[in-house]
Structures are given as structure tokens and as C-alpha cells.
Scaffold this active site. Structure first.
Site, short mmCIF file in Angstrom:
data_model
loop_
_atom_site.label_atom_id
_atom_site.label_comp_id
_atom_site.label_asym_id
_atom_site.label_seq_id
_atom_site.Cartn_x
_atom_site.Cartn_y
_atom_site.Cartn_z
CE LYS B 84 -2.27 -0.47 4.07
NZ LYS B 84 -2.15 -1.51 4.52
CB CYS B 180 -9.18 3.13 15.39
SG CYS B 180 -7.59 2.77 15.05
CG MET B 181 -6.47 4.51 18.44
SD MET B 181 -7.45 6.08 18.55
CE MET B 181 -7.92 6.45 20.19
CG MET B 413 -8.35 -2.67 14.99
SD MET B 413 -8.46 -1.34 15.95
CE MET B 413 -7.11 -0.14 15.48
N GLY B 450 -4.03 2.01 14.56
CA GLY B 450 -4.57 1.65 13.00
C GLY B 450 -4.13 2.81 12.33
CD GLN B 451 -8.29 6.21 11.66
OE1 GLN B 451 -8.43 6.84 10.81
NE2 GLN B 451 -8.99 6.47 12.78
#
Ligand code: SF4
Lengths: 105, 914
Positions: B84, B180-181, B413, B450-451
Site C-alpha cells: 500500500k 480504532c483505539m 483491533m 490503526g490510523q
């Protein structure tokens, strides 16, 4: 036309064997190898980008390859038609008025 | 392309790769390689995608991004990128890039039932403002909301948070990072009193044991996984264990794979702690000096609505568990109660309350978690023998308990998106703290995000419904006062009432208590569980929905107004990754057409409001805070006038283009080095918004345990991000460890100096017995939390477990990566992964089109019985990137009651041929 630099890692005793198999793949050149750490640096040249992605997948399936990751990628002349884009995103109307037809469905 | 040029390009690609891999390249080759890309301009950047935060070099030519490469100088990725990351340069060139505002129109006017037509920015802002004022005047600050993001740049999150909280006096701003967190955050605050990890990625090279819990790092944090693989494969002593509910690629190089039942991670952790105590592996010195024990109530519900008024008929049997739960056999043992006992959920409003307990009580809490009991509760693969499974659990305990072994636990997650997400997060710290294996090189529980800027923006800036910058919270009067001072606001401008979290914003849209919402840098109408409700809310209710996005996403499709938005390298920005590293990039190319960056959108919107429209008296339903007993935010205009503001001043003047900020000039040749800034250029009033606002934001954290460097420092040629706190120009490697962290008291060794929730009453396992609070400054908490069963489980009708998540090739809802042909071709659609025996039992074959149906909705997908995910009998998985396979129509919107983060991992479904 796409060129990518890929780092392949194998165990030191398999460097020669893996290199031989890499050489047999289309578009692959081996540039540097490090026999102490099992690292092999290759470039892959591919006509289409899907070939390029499949090529990397292929490399990963060679026995004793621990890791194969791309490191650099050149795609300047790659303006190929986006024929594989999901149908709803590939809309002639997009070009005219910038309102994708499917937005108004 | 001629042959020489092609050779040049190959040589430079190979040289870049070799340099990254630490292979020496002959000087002559090095000199040659420079020529291949001599006409490409390179500048440092950050990957747009995951929380790993890889550094990339971005190559531009003639105003277009033409190449990217892993940045060999970036300590995170040392020159590598995952697939990615490697296509960062292409995400902005999708064919359907939005370049003009689009509004639903009929007969030349806005109409909720109209069709999208291109309009000018002026018309777009006019309608947006008119709609905002209508709702704001009718409902006050509670009627409007912003869906923010963990993919906001730091300046974007900051301007939006300031506009909402200080300008509109509304706390209804919440990011997708909630999904997400948020559970990770709750556990950080509860355990340490301060957010974010103690350690950093170098833990990988320092440790000899990596345990992954609910983290498919091979697909979701690929470059970190490359580092872990490298460490494992070059050192025989290093051991890897992957704990998961579905066998995945992370298991491929693991020494042991433990497949457990959804939710039983809670039980496994308690087993491990019980073992550590039994084996006398507790680091008593560490615990005595630096820790206390704590617990809290169990009857906290599952974060659903307290009423079934809005539920579909089929949902009602699950919804009722929000009110009362009948304990099953395992819960009864785990919670020292009786099977079949009905427990009223009395603490749904105060799930985070907790109290201190003694070590003896803690021991009593973990006592029921014997190997036999826990193996029975948790064994996930029916095809595995009980003996083998038990042996694996024991071996896991051996690894943790071995005093000679350093252990790093990673999770994502699987822990965070969990109906008891905050508990499992707390327990992993409990485990490491008991062992004294925390906050030192190679030893620690490490929460992966995650982000790309879940940490840097959502958490540190505080774009949450309850937060202010630097870990402050809206319900703390001192924090509000400090923020009002830094923001130069009249006292009592800020609203003390916590706003709606992201799932609640959806529910508020559904029941009409929010009527205006703005979505930015996220796609909540695809990414929120139980989506059928929210799509209906967007289209059928009387509300106005604005979506800023580069592409027509699912959220854009259900919106009323779409604003074309600039992407990553079309603007200046900073992100903060999972190891506290703040990294910066410059604008590389101009955005296409009329697309503009979010910061500009915030600033332009702010110009349309005067103080007198927002700083008068405002009613806030449910507001009860001290000093606000009448349920109103006071009129602060008189006070504002005393401070030199006029009621006619706009929010742009007062909050953003302030006297001080206007002094920060654009152009800024020293930092820009020839790069443009489309925001500054369009504003045209001569300031550099990103720099001025970053430096303003920075004041919140300086000498307040969250020190960032100044803006310019991050743009230095040699700098590849810095891990905060940055003190005297130096980053901090391991926090809470005196050797590395200047915030630790001298002579403390370790100092858990975080300030939140550091005075507690005491009690036993079940209740508070002594109300007086004891201070536990400088200490961390070891929580006891019991196993609790998932509220929805497979039954006769919905007979399979279903979980969703990511795939390597796509980012989140696929809005960017599906527009990169090579990534789309690699994984064109989300398949339903199922065990071959389960398929056969249902008369299904690989590649059959099947229905996936839950209580909440049904969708079609192609069946996959081989490949990268290998579910045990009874389990299924499909990724959520594909809007054509809309998995969130099926997922359950249960949340962790403490963190309000949704559990995307545990729904019950049935599958049949379509
Ligand atoms: S997606 Fe994540 S792992 Fe891949 S290059 Fe980007 S930051 Fe690195």
C-alpha cells in the site's frame, strides 16, 4: 512500464539457490547480494502493473524466501487505462460534469 | 523510454533498495544512480495509511507525483514500504476525483431530495451556513456535530476542535479513531493517568519475545512485522506467539498459534496472572514501589441504546441485555456468582468508576482462572485437542514468567474493538506490571494504532467529545480554565458537558437530536456498525449532512453537500504515529480543480460567524456541571468585549487569524524551500496557517508532559520525526523510565507520573468499603477484570461467528486504495472466509455467491475457503474495505461501555447460497 526495487531476504545458505530462481523470472535483474545476511536486491521491470504485483507475489512463493518487500517504484509513464477499477468508479460521465452518475442513483 | 534511461532508473531503484537494506554499494554505482532520477524532485513525506508511520520519499515532476520510495533515513521503516505504502503516489489520481462542490438541487435550489449538481464554493458555504444557523438557533450547540478523524493532519484536527469547542461551544466532535483505539486510550488513562505508549518500535530489536494479541500485524502493520520477522529469523532465541480467533498470516512465522474463542482473551489474561502469582514470578519490588491494585463494577452493559424504540424486531433480544444479563456457566465461575443469576446492569452510566483493592483481593479475583477452566472457556478450534491447547497456554505462561526473557506484547483491533475493550487493554498492562516488564527496552505492553495520526491528532489534539489538547478533558474545570486562557477566551466559554461519541452521533441523527453534521477525512456511513440504521437516518430524517472528501464515498452518496478536498501531498501536514513520533511533510503538488484542504474549509466557514451569534446564552440539554446548574452556557459577550473583542468579530478573526498568528508570515522561504501552500495563497492575508496554528497548539503540551518541538524543527532536512516529549531538542525513547524520561523524579527508577485519576477510594472485589480517597501519585494501577461473555453469540438461527477487519492491500473503506488499479486488481472484492467443512455442510463451494445475514441486515459476498485467513469451524471473516460487500450492515453496534468503541469482531450470522 514499471520499475520497482525489491529487497528479498533469505537465509545465507540459500542465497545462491534463491538467486538462481529469481533470475529465471521475467523482468528480474539482480543488482546486489549480501551472502552474510541473506539479502538480495533486485529490480523488476513489468509491462503492466498487474504483472508487477503478480511478480512480487510469485517471488514470495519461492522456497526459502523469508521476505520480499518493495522499496522503490517508478511509474511516470504509467497512465494506463484504469480498466480494473470497480465499475461504479469507472464512469464516462465523470469526465463531463464531475458528478458521478452513481451518486445520483 | 530509451535503454540508457531505463538502466539508470533500474540502477537508482536498486541503489535505493540496497541502501535501505544496509548493503554497501560501490561508489561508482552510487554516482551513476543519481542520474536516473535527476529530473525528479524528491522531498520527505509520511505514508498516508497505517499507524506504523513509515517515512517515504515523494518524487515530483511537472506538478505531478511520479515516484515514491521508502525513506532510507526513516528509523521506522529504514527504506522499506509495504505494498500500500508503495502506491502512495497514486491515490490522488483516481478518475473520479471530486474537483467542484456538489449539492443536492431541484429547480436551482438546495433540496434534500434533489440530485447532485456542481455549485460554486460560495453557494456551498452559503447553504451550509444557512442550515447550520437554522439548527444551531433552534437546538443550540447540541444539535450540530462533526465526524472527525485519526487521519486529520495535526493542524486540521486542531482547527476543527477549536472551531467546535471554542467557537460553537459544542463538544459534538468525535473521530473515527473512536472505532480504532478508544479502548486503548481508556486503559492508558486508567492505568497510567496519561495517554500513549511508554515504549517505541525499537522494542522489537531489544526483545526476545513478541506476543501478538488480536493483531494481524503481517497484514495490518506490515513494516513493523518485517522488523519482527527480521528479528525472529536472525535470532534463534527469539520466540513469537500469535493469539487470534482466526488463523492468519501473522501465524506463518510464529512459534505458536493460539486460536481462542471471541471474548475469552479476558480469561486467558487472568490465567496468566494467576500462574505468575502461583509460580512466584511477580516482581514484588517493582509492584510495591510503583503499582497499586484496583477493580470496578461488572454490570456496565454493552454500550447499546437503553431502549428498543429504534431497534429492528430481530435486534430486540440482544438489545435487552443492555438492561439485564443472565449469567452463563462460565461467567458465573469467572465472576464468583451463580449460573442463571439475572444481573441488572446498574452501572451503565458510570462504567469507568474504580477503587483500590489489596493484593490479597486481587489474588482472590484471579483464583477461579485455572488452566482447566480457562482452556474450556477459551479453546477456539474444535479440531485441536484439549491437551495440545493446554500445553500451548502453559508454554505462553512460561514465556511471560521467565525472568530472563524480555517480552513485548502487541495488540490492535482484537483488543480495542471488543465489548470489554478497555478491560482487555487494562489487563495486558496488569500482566506486564506484575512481572515488572514495562517501560524498558524490549519489555512492555505496546498498543499499536490503526490510523496514521490517531495518536498525533485524534488523541494528542483531542478531537474527541470529551477531550481538550494534551490529555485535558472538558468536564474538568481546571482544564477548561487552562484552555480558555491559552485560547484567549472569556471564562466559561467552553462547554463542560461531554458531547456525543461517534456512534451516538449516528444515533442522534436517527432520533433527530442532531440535525446538522459535517464529515471529514473519514467515511462513517460505511465504517460504522449496524449501517442500515444510519443510512436511513441520513436520507429520511430532516437533517443536513456535509461530507468533505476527495472521492465520492458511501458517506458522500448519502450526504446533502459534498466538498472536494485536497489530499495528503497536496497540502502541508504533520502526523503522529503509534510510537509518539510526530512527522511532517510539505505540499508537493497543487490540488486538482477547485479542491481545497480541510484547514481552508474550516477557516472559510469560521468567517461566516460573528461572536454575537455563538457566544450568547445557549441552552444545553442535560448540562448539570458545577456553575452551570441552570443547564445553560452563559452569555460571555460582555466579558469578550472587555478582552478587546467586538460582537461583530468573526470566529476567523478571534480564533484563527489572530494578531499573533498573522505575524507568522507566508511565504516562508526557509521552511518552504520552493514548495507552495495553496491555503495561504488562497486566503491571501499573508499568514502561514499550518505553522501559526501548530505553534499555538504546541503551547498546550510544553511543560505539561506532552512537549512537542516547534514547527520548523520537524521540517529540518535531517529530522525524520521526533518522539514526544521533546525536551531541550531531545526526543524521549522510553517514558516513565528515569534513564530515558526527564519527567521522572530523580532517583525514582520508574515514575508513572501521569496525573489523571490518581486518588481513589478503597474496597474489596465487589464494592467500595472506604470512601476516603488515597493518593496514588506516581503509581500505575493493576486492574482485576473478570471474564464476561459476548452479548451476541452464535445460536441455532445465526449459527456462525463473524468478524471484520483489514487486508494488506486496502486502506479502511477502500476509498483511496480501490482507485489504485494495481491494488484493486490484487484484491478486487471482499470475500467471506469460511472453513471448508462449514461450506460443505451448507452445500457451498469456493467462489459461490452467498448471503451473509445477521439480525441487522444481509449482504452478498463470494465464498473463500482457502487463502490467507483460515477460520476454524464455526468462524467467518470478511474485510470492510469493499462498499459492494457492505459488511457493516451485518455488524453489531455494541460498544465497550467505557470507551464507546464498537465491537466489529463478534457478530452472529447465517450463510446461505444467493
Ligand atoms: S501502510 Fe503502514 S506499513 Fe505500509 S508503508 Fe504505509 S505506514 Fe508503512
Amino acid at each position: 512500464m514499471n520499475i520497482s526495487g525489491i529487497l528479498v531476504i533469505t537465509s545465507p545458505e540459500h542465497v545462491d539457490d534463491v538467486s538462481r530462481q529469481l533470475r529465471a523470472l521475467p523482468g528480474i535483474d539482480i543488482h546486489f547480494t549480501d551472502n552474510n545476511t541473506g539479502r538480495i536486491v533486485i529490480t523488476q521491470e513489468a509491462e503492466t502493473i498487474s504483472e508487477e504485483v503478480n511478480g512480487l507475489k510469485h517471488i514470495r512463493t519461492i522456497p526459502h524466501v523469508i521476505l520480499a518487500e518493495m522499496s522503490s517504484h517508478y511509474f511516470e509513464e504509467d497512465r494506463e487505462v484504469l480498466d480494473a477499477i470497480p465499475a461504479e468508479l469507472d464512469d464516462e460521465a465523470l469526465k463531463q460534469d464531475n458528478v458521478p452518475a452513481y451518486l445520483n442513483e | 523510454m530509451d535503454l540508457t534511461r531505463r538502466e539508470f532508473l533500474k540502477t537508482s531503484a536498486a541503489t535505493a533498495t540496497a541502501t535501505a537494506a544496509g548493503i554497501s554499494v560501490p561508489a561508482a554505482v552510487l554516482a551513476e544512480s543519481g542520474k536516473g532520477d535527476a529530473d525528479i524532485q524528491w522531498d520527505k513525506g509520511v505514508c498516508r495509511f497505517c499507524g506504523t508511520g513509515c517515512g517515504i520519499m515523494v518524487g515530483t515532476k511537472d506538478g505531478r507525483v511520479v515516484a515514491t520510495k521508502g525513506d532510507p533515513d526513516a528509523p521506522v521503516n529504514k527504506g522499506l514500504n509495504c505494498i500500500k505504502g508503495y502506491f502512495n503516489g497514486k491515490i490522488q489520481y483516481g478518475q473520479d476525483r471530486l474537483t467542484q462542490p456538489l449539492m443536492r438541487m431541484k429547480d436551482g435550489k438546495f433540496d434534500k431530495n434533489g440530485k447532485f449538481q456542481a455549485v460554486s464554493w460560495e453557494t456551498a458555504f452559503d447553504e451550509m451556513t444557512r442550515q447550520f444557523k437554522k439548527t444551531y438557533n433552534e437546538m443550540g450547540p447540541a444539535g450540530v456535530a462533526v465526524f472527525g478523524s485519526g487521519q486529520y493532519t495535526i493542524p486540521e484536527g486542531y482547527t476543527m476542535a477549536k472551531l467546535m469547542k471554542a467557537g460553537f461551544r459544542s463538544n459534538n466532535i468525535d473521530p473515527n479513531a473512536r472505532h480504532c483505539m478508544a479502548s486503548a486510550v481508556v486503559a492508558f488513562i486508567q492505568t497510567f493517568g496519561i495517554d500513549e505508549p511508554a515504549g517505541n518500535y525499537d522494542d522489537i530489536e531489544h526483545t526476545d519475545t513478541v506476543i501478538t494479541w488480536g493483531a494481524n500485524m503481517a497484514e495490518c502493520h506490515p513494516i513493523l512485522w518485517a522488523r519482527v520477522s527480521d528479528r525472529r529469523l536472525t535470532n534463534d532465541n527469539v520466540k513469537l506467539v500469535n493469539l487470534t480467533t482466526i488463523s492468519n498470516q501473522t501465524s506463518d512465522i510464529a512459534d505458536s498459534e493460539i486460536v481462542f474463542k471471541p471474548g475469552s482473551d479476558l480469561a486467558i489474561q487472568n490465567y496468566l496472572m494467576r500462574e505468575i502469582i502461583k509460580r512466584n514470578a511477580v516482581d514484588h519490588d517493582f509492584v510495591k514501589k510503583h503499582c497499586v491494585f484496583a477493580t470496578g463494577p461488572y454490570d456496565i452493559g454493552y454500550g447499546m441504546r437503553p431502549t428498543d424504540k429504534y431497534a429492528f424486531e430481530a435486534e430486540k433480544d440482544i438489545q435487552v441485555k443492555e438492561l439485564r444479563v443472565t449469567l452463563d456457566k462460565h461467567e458465573a465461575i469467572a465472576q464468583r456468582r451463580k449460573e442463571g443469576e439475572v444481573v441488572e446492569q446498574k452501572n451503565t452510566k458510570k462504567p469507568v468508576k474504580h477503587w483500590m483493592i489489596s493484593f490479597e483481593e486481587f489474588k482472590r479475583g484471579v483464583e477461579p482462572y485455572t488452566l482447566d477452566f480457562v482452556a474450556e472457556v477459551s479453546k477456539g478450534d474444535a479440531n485441536e485437542s484439549m491437551d495440545q491447547y493446554k500445553a500451548k497456554l502453559k508454554a505462553l505462561a512460561d514465556l511471560y514468567a521467565d525472568p530472563k526473557r524480555k517480552v513485548t506484547s502487541f495488540w490492535t483491533m482484537g483488543f480495542n474493538q471488543h465489548y470489554r475493550g478497555s478491560w482487555v487493554n487494562e489487563q495486558i498492562y496488569a500482566l506486564h506490571l506484575l512481572l515488572g516488564k514495562q517501560a524498558m527496552p524490549g519489555n512492555g505492553a505496546f498498543s499499536l494504532t490503526g490510523q496514521p495520526s490517531a495518536c498525533g491528532t485524534a488523541r494528542e489534539v483531542g478531537t474527541f467529545a470529551h477531550r481538550l489538547p494534551a490529555d485535558m478533558v472538558v468536564f474538568n474545570p481546571k482544564h477548561r480554565a487552562r484552555s480558555e486562557k491559552l485560547w484567549k477566551l472569556p471564562a466559561n466559554t467552553l462547554n463542560p458537558k461531554v458531547g456525543s461519541h461517534i456512534t451516538k452521533i449516528m444515533r442522534d441523527l436517527e432520533d433527530g437530536s442532531i440535525k446538522w453534521a459535517w464529515v471529514q477525512v473519514n467515511n462513517p456511513f460505511q465504517a460504522t456498525a449496524n449501517a442500515n440504521h444510519w443510512i436511513k437516518a441520513a436520507r429520511k430524517m430532516d437533517n443536513f449532512l456535509v461530507v468533505s472528501d476527495p472521492y465520492p464515498t458511501v458517506s458522500a452518496k448519502v450526504a446533502d453537500l459534498i466538498l472536494p478536498t485536497a489530499m495528503i501531498f497536496e497540502k502541508w501536514g504533520l502526523y503522529g504515529n503509534a510510537e509518539r513520533r510526530t512527522q511532517a511533510w510539505r505540499q508537493q503538488v497543487a490540488p486538482p480543480g477547485e479542491a481545497m484542504a480541510d484547514v481552508w474549509q474550516h477557516l472559510e466557514f469560521a468567517k461566516r460567524f460573528t461572536l454575537k451569534e455563538v457566544w450568547g446564552e445557549k441552552t444545553v440539554p442535560g448540562l448539570k456541571a458545577k456553575g452551570f446548574e441552570d443547564g445553560k452556557l452563559p452569555d460571555v459577550l460582555a466579558e469578550a468585549q472587555k478582552m478587546g473583542y467586538s460582537p461583530e468579530d468573526t470566529l476567523y478573526d478571534v480564533l484563527f487569524a489572530t494578531k499573533d498568528n498573522l505575524k507568522v508570515k507566508w511565504p516562508d522561504t526557509a521552511v518552504a524551500k520552493g514548495h507552495g501552500n495553496h491555503i495561504a495563497e488562497k486566503l491571501g492575508d499573508g499568514w502561514f496557517p499550518e505553522k501559526a496554528l501548530f505553534n499555538e497548539y504546541r503551547e498546550f503540551g510544553v511543560n505539561f508532559q506532552h512537549d512537542l518541538a516547534e514547527f520548523d524543527v520537524y521540517y529540518g532536512d535531517k529530522v525524520r520525526g521526533l518522539k514526544w516529549p521533546v525536551i531541550d531538542g531531545k526526543e524521549t525513547q522510553w517514558r516513565f523510565n528515569e534513564k530515558y524520561d526527564p519527567y521522572c523524579a530523580k532517583g525514582s527508577g520508574f515514575d508513572f507520573y501521569g496525573k489523571a485519576l490518581k486518588a481513589l477510594p478503597s474496597g474489596d472485589l465487589d464494592k467500595v468499603t472506604k470512601k476516603d480517597k488515597t493518593s496514588l501519585a506516581h503509581k500505575a494501577k493493576i486492574f482485576f477484570r473478570p471474564y464476561a461473555a459476548p452479548p451476541e453469540q452464535p445460536d441455532k438461527n445465526y449459527d456462525l461467528w463473524f468478524s471484520t477487519g483489514r487486508v494488506l492491500e486496502h486502506w479502511h473503506t477502500g476509498t483511496m486504495t480501490r482507485r489504485v488499479p494495481e491494488l484493486h486488481r490484487a484484491v478486487p472484492t471482499a470475500q467471506l472466509f469460511m472453513n471448508p467443512d462449514d461450506a460443505e455442510k451448507r452445500g457451498l463451494k469456493r467462489n459461490d455467491l452467498v448471503w451473509i445475514e445477521s439480525r441487522r441486515g444481509k449482504i452478498k459476498a463470494l465464498l473463500e475457503t482457502q487463502g490467507r485467513n483460515r477460520p476454524a469451524p464455526g468462524y467467518t471473516f470478511a474485510a470492510f474495505f469493499d462498499e459492494g460487500v457492505f459488511v457493516n450492515k451485518v455488524c453489531l453496534d455494541v460498544t465497550c461501555p467505557m470507551s464507546k468503541e464498537e465491537d466489529f469482531k463478534k457478530a452472529a450470522i447465517k450463510v446461505y447460497k444467493a
